[in-house]
Design a protein around this motif. Structure first.
Motif, PDB file in Angstrom:
ATOM      1  N   GLN A 124      25.300  62.914  37.088  1.00  0.00           N
ATOM      2  CA  GLN A 124      26.523  63.274  37.039  1.00  0.00           C
ATOM      3  C   GLN A 124      27.670  61.900  37.203  1.00  0.00           C
ATOM      4  O   GLN A 124      27.289  61.213  38.075  1.00  0.00           O
ATOM      5  N   ILE A 125      28.640  61.687  36.084  1.00  0.00           N
ATOM      6  CA  ILE A 125      29.470  60.817  36.242  1.00  0.00           C
ATOM      7  C   ILE A 125      30.751  61.248  36.099  1.00  0.00           C
ATOM      8  O   ILE A 125      31.458  60.034  36.280  1.00  0.00           O
ATOM      9  N   ALA A 126      31.129  62.334  36.172  1.00  0.00           N
ATOM     10  CA  ALA A 126      32.346  62.739  36.427  1.00  0.00           C
ATOM     11  C   ALA A 126      32.283  64.155  36.798  1.00  0.00           C
ATOM     12  O   ALA A 126      31.155  64.709  36.780  1.00  0.00           O
ATOM     13  N   GLU A 127      33.153  64.886  37.236  1.00  0.00           N
ATOM     14  CA  GLU A 127      33.218  66.260  37.545  1.00  0.00           C
ATOM     15  C   GLU A 127      32.501  67.171  36.834  1.00  0.00           C
ATOM     16  O   GLU A 127      31.695  67.919  37.345  1.00  0.00           O
ATOM     17  N   ASN A 128      32.653  67.023  35.470  1.00  0.00           N
ATOM     18  CA  ASN A 128      32.010  67.875  34.685  1.00  0.00           C
ATOM     19  C   ASN A 128      31.224  67.260  33.641  1.00  0.00           C
ATOM     20  O   ASN A 128      31.029  67.763  32.519  1.00  0.00           O
ATOM     21  N   THR A 129      30.859  66.190  33.960  1.00  0.00           N
ATOM     22  CA  THR A 129      30.192  65.172  32.896  1.00  0.00           C
ATOM     23  C   THR A 129      28.873  64.685  33.295  1.00  0.00           C
ATOM     24  O   THR A 129      28.844  64.013  34.454  1.00  0.00           O
ATOM     25  N   TRP A 130      27.873  64.809  32.638  1.00  0.00           N
ATOM     26  CA  TRP A 130      26.790  64.419  32.946  1.00  0.00           C
ATOM     27  C   TRP A 130      25.961  63.497  31.802  1.00  0.00           C
ATOM     28  O   TRP A 130      26.313  63.738  30.621  1.00  0.00           O
ATOM     29  N   GLN A 131      25.028  62.472  32.133  1.00  0.00           N
ATOM     30  CA  GLN A 131      24.618  61.584  31.352  1.00  0.00           C
ATOM     31  C   GLN A 131      23.315  61.771  31.464  1.00  0.00           C
ATOM     32  O   GLN A 131      22.617  61.619  32.404  1.00  0.00           O
ATOM     33  N   PRO A 132      22.490  61.457  30.064  1.00  0.00           N
ATOM     34  CA  PRO A 132      21.075  61.615  30.425  1.00  0.00           C
ATOM     35  C   PRO A 132      20.607  60.382  31.139  1.00  0.00           C
ATOM     36  O   PRO A 132      21.058  59.165  30.881  1.00  0.00           O
ATOM     37  N   HIS A 133      19.523  60.601  31.883  1.00  0.00           N
ATOM     38  CA  HIS A 133      18.754  59.548  32.639  1.00  0.00           C
ATOM     39  C   HIS A 133      17.202  59.750  32.329  1.00  0.00           C
ATOM     40  O   HIS A 133      16.618  60.157  33.323  1.00  0.00           O
TER      41      HIS A 133
END
Length: 159
Positions: A102-111
């Motif tokens: 999670q990089i922001a409240e409603n934002t996810w980034q693949p890891h």
């Protein structure tokens, strides 16, 4: 249940239950959609999943042509496109950080973990778009990103 290690993850999985569920899924999401980027994914599928990834899928019970979801993310350059997608498998994540941060409240980034220069994958406990044969089963979501050549005889997307 069997134990599988991949990258930073340790999973328990039930390959036979996963195979049985995929056996009644009639087709993958790119076939269901039929848009040009999905048709290109289908045409390139034999190039997308390399032998090491296919072997992992075999161990997990995943049918490589029954993706739950495929999506076109970007044109990387002439003839090269970035796609993402996922599969489900019966099992659980024993250890290893989730494949999305999670990089922001409603934002996810693949890891994800790279398996080649063009393919990365990882495992998540957050499950989306569960198909009927997988309902009410303990699931793991295998997510991936892949660079795919544009091989259709049609104009490729500009973005």
């Amino acid at each position: 249940m069997e134990s599988i290690n991949f990258g930073r993850w340790k999973l328990t999985c039930d390959p036979e239950s996963t195979r049985k569920a995929y056996a009644v899924v009639p087709m993958g999401s790119p076939e269901e959609c039929g848009c040009e980027p999905c048709l290109n994914f289908i045409a390139a599928r034999q190039q997308i999943y390399k032998p090491d990834v296919l072997e992992l899928f075999r161990k997990l019970g995943i049918s490589h042509d029954r993706e739950v979801e495929i999506y076109h993310m970007a044109r990387l350059g002439p003839g090269r496109h970035l796609y993402g997608g996922w599969f489900h498998l019966v099992g659980s994540i024993v250890s290893g950080a989730d494949a999305a941060r999670q990089i922001a409240e409603n934002t996810w980034q693949p890891h994800l973990e790279k398996t080649s220069d063009s393919f990365s994958l990882g495992f998540r406990s957050q499950i989306e778009l569960v198909r009927p044969p997988f309902k009410n089963l303990p699931l793991v979501q295998l997510e991936f990103t892949v660079e795919v050549p544009w091989i259709l005889d049609r104009a490729e997307p500009s973005q």
